[in-house]
Design a protein around this motif. Structure first.
Motif, PDB file in Angstrom:
ATOM      1  N   ASN A 125     -37.630  22.884 -12.288  1.00 47.65           N
ATOM      2  CA  ASN A 125     -37.726  21.719 -11.421  1.00 47.65           C
ATOM      3  C   ASN A 125     -37.109  22.041 -10.069  1.00 47.65           C
ATOM      4  O   ASN A 125     -35.895  22.210  -9.951  1.00 47.65           O
ATOM      5  CB  ASN A 125     -37.010  20.527 -12.068  1.00 47.65           C
ATOM      6  N   LEU A 126     -37.949  22.123  -9.044  1.00 47.35           N
ATOM      7  CA  LEU A 126     -37.513  22.377  -7.664  1.00 47.35           C
ATOM      8  C   LEU A 126     -37.865  21.196  -6.761  1.00 47.35           C
ATOM      9  O   LEU A 126     -38.091  21.364  -5.561  1.00 47.35           O
ATOM     10  CB  LEU A 126     -38.164  23.660  -7.138  1.00 47.35           C
ATOM     11  N   ARG A 127     -37.903  20.020  -7.340  1.00 49.61           N
ATOM     12  CA  ARG A 127     -38.243  18.815  -6.582  1.00 49.61           C
ATOM     13  C   ARG A 127     -37.252  18.594  -5.422  1.00 49.61           C
ATOM     14  O   ARG A 127     -36.044  18.734  -5.587  1.00 49.61           O
ATOM     15  CB  ARG A 127     -38.226  17.596  -7.501  1.00 49.61           C
ATOM     16  N   LYS A 128     -37.778  18.297  -4.271  1.00 43.90           N
ATOM     17  CA  LYS A 128     -36.980  17.928  -3.093  1.00 43.90           C
ATOM     18  C   LYS A 128     -35.870  18.939  -2.821  1.00 43.90           C
ATOM     19  O   LYS A 128     -34.699  18.595  -2.698  1.00 43.90           O
ATOM     20  CB  LYS A 128     -36.382  16.532  -3.277  1.00 43.90           C
ATOM     21  N   SER A 129     -36.254  20.213  -2.711  1.00 45.95           N
ATOM     22  CA  SER A 129     -35.273  21.282  -2.511  1.00 45.95           C
ATOM     23  C   SER A 129     -35.401  21.953  -1.147  1.00 45.95           C
ATOM     24  O   SER A 129     -34.946  23.080  -0.959  1.00 45.95           O
ATOM     25  CB  SER A 129     -35.403  22.333  -3.629  1.00 45.95           C
ATOM     26  N   GLY A 130     -36.033  21.265  -0.219  1.00 50.01           N
ATOM     27  CA  GLY A 130     -36.133  21.796   1.138  1.00 50.01           C
ATOM     28  C   GLY A 130     -37.081  22.964   1.275  1.00 50.01           C
ATOM     29  O   GLY A 130     -37.030  23.703   2.272  1.00 50.01           O
ATOM     30  N   LEU A 131     -37.942  23.176   0.328  1.00 43.12           N
ATOM     31  CA  LEU A 131     -38.877  24.300   0.384  1.00 43.12           C
ATOM     32  C   LEU A 131     -39.949  24.056   1.438  1.00 43.12           C
ATOM     33  O   LEU A 131     -40.531  22.976   1.523  1.00 43.12           O
ATOM     34  CB  LEU A 131     -39.535  24.503  -0.981  1.00 43.12           C
ATOM     35  N   THR A 132     -40.211  25.085   2.243  1.00 43.96           N
ATOM     36  CA  THR A 132     -41.285  25.011   3.228  1.00 43.96           C
ATOM     37  C   THR A 132     -42.351  26.072   2.980  1.00 43.96           C
ATOM     38  O   THR A 132     -43.464  25.968   3.494  1.00 43.96           O
ATOM     39  CB  THR A 132     -40.725  25.186   4.649  1.00 43.96           C
ATOM     40  N   SER A 133     -41.980  27.087   2.213  1.00 44.93           N
ATOM     41  CA  SER A 133     -42.954  28.133   1.881  1.00 44.93           C
ATOM     42  C   SER A 133     -42.507  28.854   0.618  1.00 44.93           C
ATOM     43  O   SER A 133     -41.317  28.864   0.274  1.00 44.93           O
ATOM     44  CB  SER A 133     -43.088  29.144   3.029  1.00 44.93           C
ATOM     45  N   LEU A 134     -43.462  29.459  -0.061  1.00 52.05           N
ATOM     46  CA  LEU A 134     -43.186  30.238  -1.273  1.00 52.05           C
ATOM     47  C   LEU A 134     -44.032  31.504  -1.219  1.00 52.05           C
ATOM     48  O   LEU A 134     -45.229  31.438  -0.947  1.00 52.05           O
ATOM     49  CB  LEU A 134     -43.523  29.426  -2.526  1.00 52.05           C
ATOM     50  N   SER A 135     -43.389  32.621  -1.497  1.00 55.60           N
ATOM     51  CA  SER A 135     -44.113  33.892  -1.450  1.00 55.60           C
ATOM     52  C   SER A 135     -45.028  34.023  -2.654  1.00 55.60           C
ATOM     53  O   SER A 135     -44.876  33.324  -3.659  1.00 55.60           O
ATOM     54  CB  SER A 135     -43.131  35.065  -1.412  1.00 55.60           C
ATOM     55  N   GLU A 136     -45.956  34.959  -2.571  1.00 51.41           N
ATOM     56  CA  GLU A 136     -46.940  35.115  -3.639  1.00 51.41           C
ATOM     57  C   GLU A 136     -46.340  35.688  -4.924  1.00 51.41           C
ATOM     58  O   GLU A 136     -46.946  35.569  -5.986  1.00 51.41           O
ATOM     59  CB  GLU A 136     -48.077  36.015  -3.159  1.00 51.41           C
ATOM     60  N   ASP A 137     -45.131  36.283  -4.844  1.00 52.37           N
ATOM     61  CA  ASP A 137     -44.507  36.821  -6.052  1.00 52.37           C
ATOM     62  C   ASP A 137     -43.334  35.966  -6.534  1.00 52.37           C
ATOM     63  O   ASP A 137     -42.498  36.416  -7.324  1.00 52.37           O
ATOM     64  CB  ASP A 137     -44.038  38.257  -5.833  1.00 52.37           C
ATOM     65  N   THR A 138     -43.258  34.710  -6.077  1.00 58.12           N
ATOM     66  CA  THR A 138     -42.158  33.812  -6.445  1.00 58.12           C
ATOM     67  C   THR A 138     -41.993  33.714  -7.957  1.00 58.12           C
ATOM     68  O   THR A 138     -40.886  33.795  -8.497  1.00 58.12           O
ATOM     69  CB  THR A 138     -42.388  32.408  -5.868  1.00 58.12           C
ATOM     70  N   PHE A 139     -43.088  33.556  -8.656  1.00 57.59           N
ATOM     71  CA  PHE A 139     -43.022  33.332 -10.106  1.00 57.59           C
ATOM     72  C   PHE A 139     -43.594  34.521 -10.891  1.00 57.59           C
ATOM     73  O   PHE A 139     -44.045  34.368 -12.021  1.00 57.59           O
ATOM     74  CB  PHE A 139     -43.796  32.063 -10.464  1.00 57.59           C
ATOM     75  N   SER A 140     -43.531  35.674 -10.288  1.00 58.37           N
ATOM     76  CA  SER A 140     -44.182  36.847 -10.894  1.00 58.37           C
ATOM     77  C   SER A 140     -43.629  37.211 -12.271  1.00 58.37           C
ATOM     78  O   SER A 140     -44.364  37.733 -13.114  1.00 58.37           O
ATOM     79  CB  SER A 140     -44.062  38.055  -9.945  1.00 58.37           C
ATOM     80  N   ASN A 141     -42.339  36.958 -12.513  1.00 64.43           N
ATOM     81  CA  ASN A 141     -41.752  37.295 -13.813  1.00 64.43           C
ATOM     82  C   ASN A 141     -41.665  36.103 -14.767  1.00 64.43           C
ATOM     83  O   ASN A 141     -41.232  36.254 -15.908  1.00 64.43           O
ATOM     84  CB  ASN A 141     -40.342  37.879 -13.629  1.00 64.43           C
ATOM     85  N   CYS A 142     -42.056  34.942 -14.304  1.00 65.27           N
ATOM     86  CA  CYS A 142     -41.948  33.727 -15.133  1.00 65.27           C
ATOM     87  C   CYS A 142     -43.228  33.540 -15.941  1.00 65.27           C
ATOM     88  O   CYS A 142     -43.949  32.541 -15.794  1.00 65.27           O
ATOM     89  CB  CYS A 142     -41.681  32.518 -14.252  1.00 65.27           C
ATOM     90  N   THR A 143     -43.482  34.494 -16.784  1.00 66.43           N
ATOM     91  CA  THR A 143     -44.760  34.488 -17.509  1.00 66.43           C
ATOM     92  C   THR A 143     -44.823  33.451 -18.624  1.00 66.43           C
ATOM     93  O   THR A 143     -45.895  33.213 -19.172  1.00 66.43           O
ATOM     94  CB  THR A 143     -45.009  35.880 -18.109  1.00 66.43           C
ATOM     95  N   ASN A 144     -43.674  32.855 -18.968  1.00 71.57           N
ATOM     96  CA  ASN A 144     -43.672  31.825 -20.013  1.00 71.57           C
ATOM     97  C   ASN A 144     -43.562  30.416 -19.449  1.00 71.57           C
ATOM     98  O   ASN A 144     -43.380  29.455 -20.194  1.00 71.57           O
ATOM     99  CB  ASN A 144     -42.509  32.058 -20.986  1.00 71.57           C
ATOM    100  N   LEU A 145     -43.671  30.296 -18.147  1.00 70.38           N
ATOM    101  CA  LEU A 145     -43.529  28.994 -17.500  1.00 70.38           C
ATOM    102  C   LEU A 145     -44.636  28.047 -17.947  1.00 70.38           C
ATOM    103  O   LEU A 145     -45.821  28.339 -17.831  1.00 70.38           O
ATOM    104  CB  LEU A 145     -43.572  29.166 -15.974  1.00 70.38           C
TER     105      LEU A 145
END
Length: 746
Positions: free
Chosen positions: A257-277
């Motif tokens: 949960n990253l709700r309302k965390s000031g994010l403005t951009s996310l790289s293409e490998d942000t979740f590269s290791n989170c294969t069970n998400l």
């Protein structure tokens, strides 16, 4: 003989009615507390009793749950030796510290709730004697900075120290509580998360760090906490975080949960290791230029829920947006400016989609490819300016079970809108200025279970013309009409016969001042009735409409204008097990005591009266700290004259151990019943009531409550007569024997 039988019957009744104010005399109970069994456990409820100290000397050693929430206790002393207490609730008091001696000897303690105090110091060895301790709640306390280990426990699994003003967590903080599986640090101004903080928590599965003013997270913060499955980081300012490194070790992560965390951009490998998400929440971030397809990549192939609500995504949501997330079952796109044509292309690769949320998207029309969603079960298109143009577009959704079109600027819904939605179970039309409903509108919705028409400006309850004339809607069990300015007819039923199977009815906040005796003539199967927030008064016959509701199980009469109530009005509701009378201006009189006795003895459970005693929700971990109680009030004259009555011992009521004086006009029902001096009133014995419930309105035998009561009373009298006859016969034999002996002696 007759006098003896009546006396015997009276003694039985007195024995059954002893303890009418809900207290058991089996175990000790402090004067200012209410005690009862919860399931098989002894609960001592001293909440909101203006206590300044714990009544140690009056506690039972067998107390299982002690509730001291909402008092003015400033210090804790050692509890009596050998006390068997499992849960201690002392939230919202004035404690300033937790010393070791206060919990000395509490070997059986499992849960402790110290939240909402002024605690600045906790002795690290405070709970050392509690060898089975599982849960500690310390949230909302101004803890000072902790140097070294925080607590010592070899069994602790749940620790809540949220909103405790902690600005840092040292690397030894968790050294002596390594068995933790859940930690909540939310609301502490931590600002940064350094490496090593969670290294010893190898069993940690859930970590909450919401609203911690975080601006940075060290790359190795979670390096050793490799078993984390649920991670919450909402409400922070994590603009420059290296997400691939931070999340890189969390191979078992399932919920993020990253709700309302000031994010403005996310790289293409942000979740590269989170294969069970499985669940990813990115809602309420300013991701204007987010390339969803690139960000999700190929690593989230197990993703089933994606929340992109209120991200202000400006770039077009193209046809490749969800190409790599084909397992998606739930998609939130609410609060983004969407165009129907782009949305149509983006949703094309999601044939497995089951739930789609598109509220607040500025949509004036809808995609015309809903025919591809063979598995779509839930659709929310509420709060869009649809302007009555969606009828044909929704037609293909024949499997749809839930449709929310609330607050969509609708003033008219065509009669054929739902003609093909024969699988519909729940329909929400609330918040549209409908005023009236078209004839045949719900005609084909024969599987409909719930319809919500709250705040629609309806002055007339559901019109029979909206349904097929000669068809009973067997599955339609729930109708919600709250917030409509309904005009209730002075006589006759308020609903058509087609709705005879409705069991849940919400008429809250409908400005209702009265209901006639036949109001529910066509809906006699109601089991749950909400009349809260209306203007019902305690007038003769004001609740006579209850006479027809023989199946009623729950009723909400809260927040009305009731000043008194008589248990007699519920004579025709034998199945009633939940009565909400909260927030009414009740006057303290003996009718309150009668209601208490009715719940305790006739119904057999004080839980029938909502707010009479602690409910399950009040005694669970992270439960409600401020529970609602039933109150009545004394007028000034009563208050002056009550002092003598308060100290009077009334048979059947738990006596006070010490003299007391009244200083507060508002009283909980529990306290009033004890101090009122009102004698317990037995109108129907509890066993008789139980038999009445079993046989009342039985379709096979048609045995009425009255007949049952008379039968049981006759049986009781018969048994008493037999016993007295045997006793007299034995006495006669003794007299005869004495006479024969005397004759021989002479």
């Amino acid at each position: 003989m007759a006098h003896s039988t009546i006396l015997a019957f009276y003694l039985i009744a007195t024995g059954l009615t002893y303890g009418f104010n809900g207290d058991s005399f089996e175990l000790e109970c402090p004067d200012e507390c209410d005690c009862h069994y919860f399931r098989i456990n002894w609960v001592t409820d001293c909440s909101e009793s203006n206590l300044t100290e714990v009544p140690y000397d009056e506690l039972s050693l067998s107390v299982y749950i002690l509730d001291l929430n909402g008092n003015n206790i400033t210090t804790l002393k050692p509890f009596p030796g050998d006390i068997k207490m499992r849960r201690l609730q002392i939230a919202n008091n004035r404690l300033t510290r937790v010393d070791k001696d206060a919990f000395k000897g509490l070997e059986y303690l499992i849960d402790v709730d110290l939240s909402g105090n002024n605690i600045s110091y906790v002795d690290p060895e405070a709970f050392l004697d509690a060898r089975g301790l599982l849960n500690v709640e310390l949230q909302d306390n101004p803890l000072t900075s902790v140097e070294g280990p925080f607590l010592a426990s070899s069994t602790l699994q749940y620790l809540d120290i949220s909103y405790c003003n902690l600005s840092s967590i040292n690397t030894q903080f968790f050294d002596n509580i390594t068995t933790l599986t859940t930690v909540d640090l939310s609301g502490n101004p931590l600002k940064t998360l350094e490496a090593g903080m969670f290294d010893v928590l190898t069993s940690l599965e859930t970590l909450k760090l919401n609203d911690c003013k975080l601006t940075s997270i060290s790359e190795n913060t979670f390096a050793s906490a490799i078993n984390i499955k649920y991670l919450e980081l909402s409400g922070n300012q994590l603009i420059n975080t290296d997400w691939p490194e931070v999340l890189g070790k969390l191979l078992r992560l399932e919920y993020l949960n990253l709700r309302k965390s000031g994010l403005t951009s996310l790289s293409e490998d942000t979740f590269s290791n989170c294969t069970n998400l499985v669940t990813l929440i990115l809602a309420d971030n300013e991701l204007r230029d987010l390339d969803v397809a690139t960000t999700l990549g190929n690593s989230v192939t197990h993703l089933e829920l994606l929340d992109l609500s209120n991200c202000n995504i400006q770039g077009p949501i193209s046809g490749e947006t969800f190409t790599n997330a084909t397992r998606l079952k739930t998609l939130y796109l609410s609060g983004n400016p969407l165009v129907a044509a782009d949305l149509q292309a983006a949703l094309e690769p999601l044939p497995k989609l089951e739930k789609l949320f598109l509220s607040h998207c500025g949509l004036r029309d809808l995609p015309d490819n809903f025919n591809v969603f063979d598995n779509l079960l839930e659709l929310d298109i509420s709060h869009n300016p649809l302007e009555n143009v969606f009828t044909k577009l929704l037609a293909p959704l024949e499997k749809l079970e839930y449709l929310n079109m609330g607050y969509s600027n609708l003033s008219y819904i065509g009669p054929d809108t739902f003609a093909k939605m024969t699988s519909m179970k729940r329909l929400v039309l609330s918040g549209n200025d409908l005023l009236s409903l078209e004839a045949g509108l719900f005609g084909n919705l024969t599987q409909l279970t719930t319809i919500e028409l709250e705040f629609c400006g309806l002055k007339r309850p559901l019109n029979g013309l909206a349904f097929f004339k000669n068809l009973t809607y067997m599955d339609l069990r729930e109708i919600r009409l709250g917030g409509n300015p309904l005009v209730i007819p002075a006589s006759g039923p308020i609903f058509p016969k087609q709705l005879s199977q409705v069991s849940i009815l919400d008429l809250s906040n409908c400005n209702i001042s009265s209901l006639n005796v036949d109001a529910f003539k066509n809906t006699e199967n109601i089991t749950d009735l909400n009349l809260g927030g209306n203007r019902l008064r305690s007038e003769l016959g004001s609740l006579s409409f209850l006479e027809r509701l023989h199946h009623l199980e729950k009723i909400n009469l809260g927040s009305n204008n009731l000043t008194t109530i008589d248990p007699e009005v519920f004579t025709h509701n034998p199945k009633l097990h939940s009565l909400n009378l909260l927030d009414n201006p009740f006057v303290c009189d003996c009718k309150i005591a009668e209601m208490w006795d009715w719940a305790n003895m006739i119904k057999g459970d004080l839980d029938v009266l909502v707010g009479a005693k602690s409910a399950e929700k009040d005694i669970v971990v992270k439960g409600n700290k401020k529970k609602k109680n039933l109150y009545c009030h004394y007028n000034e004259t009563q208050l002056r004259n009550m002092t003598t009555m308060v100290n009077k011992t009334v048979p059947g009521r738990r006596p006070f151990a010490k003299p007391r004086e009244l200083t507060f006009a508002n009283r909980t029902w529990a306290k009033y019943v004890r101090e009122s001096g009102c004698e317990p009133v037995v109108k129907i014995l509890r066993p008789v009531a139980y038999v009445g419930e079993i046989y009342d309105y039985n379709q096979a035998t048609h045995i009425s409550t009255g007949v049952t009561i008379v039968a049981v009373m006759a049986l009781g009298l018969g048994v008493a007569s037999v016993l007295m006859t045997i006793k007299l016969f034995r006495r006669k034999n003794v007299v005869d024997a004495d006479t024969e002996t005397n004759r021989k002696v002479r």
